[in-house]
Design an enzyme around this catalytic site. Structure first.
Site, short mmCIF file in Angstrom:
data_model
loop_
_atom_site.label_atom_id
_atom_site.label_comp_id
_atom_site.label_asym_id
_atom_site.label_seq_id
_atom_site.Cartn_x
_atom_site.Cartn_y
_atom_site.Cartn_z
N GLU A 222 0.83 -1.19 0.00
CA GLU A 222 0.00 0.00 0.00
C GLU A 222 0.87 1.25 0.00
OE1 GLU A 222 -2.53 -0.38 3.46
OE2 GLU A 222 -2.69 -2.54 3.16
N GLU A 312 -9.72 5.37 3.02
CA GLU A 312 -9.99 4.57 4.21
C GLU A 312 -10.00 5.49 5.42
OE1 GLU A 312 -7.85 1.00 6.85
OE2 GLU A 312 -7.14 1.46 4.82
#
Length: 402
Positions: A222, A312
């Protein structure tokens, strides 16, 4: 005060005089050797500009971190104070935290991939990541964190592999993303940078995910930006062994600036992750930052089977209801350009090493709670955005209460 000034001036002049004496005359076996007249001049490394003085001297204006002092081993581990107040330690590249992990016991650093994907074009709307300073070659910059440091802004994050972790941890983590499944050797996109409002110990981020494996043994890579620093909810930057940094110009975790503003100018960063020479390389703008060795993964050792783009938020449910922590700009994706957060020019790398358009019709959308944060997919071949998404939201409201 006058005496202090005079003393400083006297010392300064004496130093210059002493240097001139030492450099001007040379003694061998008690004999004075006249300095030779130089007919050829060797330009110093790091020279930015050369000046010829009235007395015939040739003066090289050298990058401050290319001066001779940095050729000495004493300067291998050097400390810099950045313009934003960060303390940066220049650490020997083989002393970085990645090498604390047993996997790296006999690891040899690969300084660059055999080839770099093209297609990234710099423009005036890209946020600044690389500072005016740089560490000496052979070292990497590591930002020194202060105890009980209060988050100061939006930071850059490359994250380590995550294992034994379900992708959608809906108990506390909320998502507004698009994803595509298949066989992938890389992913890329440009995302604009915001400073969302974040409460308590929560965080808000925007990033690219590459993943492979079943939920109970999931591997993920990520990279993106985060507001709050991921203090109590994970492990980022170089604090988790796994990512090997090779770039000596950028300290992971440093602030990104300038930031995008609502109904005003937008600033974005290009992120490219791709498989090359057995490693997963990370490139930001046109700079290679480092890599995740393929050998540390189980399922990501060869390819990714899924790529995700979006936001997120960590929702701690303060006061018994949904958090007010914002995602992206704090506005829903349907507000569009200049108001919502975006990923543009979404693409993936195939087995030939070529990046392809993300193909809007092939992207799946997922929003944990669409009334809190949502995501919209679009495609615009004329505006230069090609496949892109808008996402985000304000969090708690009358419609987003639980």
């Amino acid at each position: 005060m006058a005496n202090i000034i005079n003393n400083k001036l006297s010392c300064f002049m004496f130093f210059l005089f002493a240097s001139s004496y030492v450099l001007g005359d040379t003694f061998i076996d008690g004999r004075r050797i006249e300095p030779m007249k130089n007919t050829g001049f060797i330009k110093r490394k790091g020279t930015i500009k050369t000046i010829e003085g009235e007395d015939g001297d040739i003066i090289d204006c050298v990058d401050i971190y290319q001066q001779p002092a940095f050729d000495h081993p004493f300067f291998k581990n050097h400390t810099i104070q950045g313009e934003d107040g960060d303390i940066i330690d220049c650490v020997d590249i083989y002393q970085q935290p990645a090498f604390d992990h047993p996997f790296f016991k006999n690891h040899t650093i690969q300084m660059k991939p055999s080839s770099i994907p093209g297609g990234v074009k710099m423009n005036s709307s890209q946020a600044k990541l690389f500072q005016d300073w740089q560490c000496p070659k052979g070292t990497i910059p590591i930002r020194r964190e202060q105890e009980n440091e209060y988050p100061r802004g939006v930071k850059w994050i490359p994250r380590r592999t995550q294992l034994n972790h379900s992708f959608y941890d809906v108990r506390r983590h909320e998502y507004a993303i698009v994803y595509r499944e298949g066989v992938f050797y890389g992913a890329r996109a440009s995302l604009n940078v915001w400073r969302p409002v974040v409460y308590d110990t929560e965080f808000s981020l925007a990033q690219i995910w590459l993943s492979a494996g079943p939920d109970e043994e999931l591997n993920t890579i990520e990279a993106g930006w985060i507001s709050d620093g991921y203090k109590r909810t994970g492990c980022y930057n170089l604090h988790c062994p796994g990512f090997v940094q090779v770039n000596h110009k950028y300290a992971l975790g440093s602030l990104i600036k300038p930031l995008s503003s609502y109904s005003a100018r937008q600033f974005d960063i290009w992120i490219t992750i791709y498989k090359k020479n057995g490693n997963w390389w990370l490139q930001v703008q046109q700079q290679v930052l480092g890599y995740w060795p393929g050998s540390i993964f189980s399922y990501l050792a060869s390819t990714a089977t899924r790529i995700d783009f979006g936001g997120e938020v960590y929702n701690s449910e303060p006061s018994g209801h949904h958090t007010k922590t914002q995602m992206g700009s704090g506005h829903f994706g349907n507000e569009g350009y200049g108001k919502a957060s975006f990923f543009r020019n979404i693409g993936y790398m195939d087995n030939r090493g070529k990046f392809n358009d993300g193909e809007a019709q092939s992207l799946n959308t997922y929003a944990t709670r669409p009334l809190c944060y949502n995501v919209i997919v679009s495609n615009n071949t004329l505006g230069g955005f090609r496949t892109h998404i808008y996402f985000g939201g304000p969090g708690y409201s009358k419609l987003c209460a639980v």
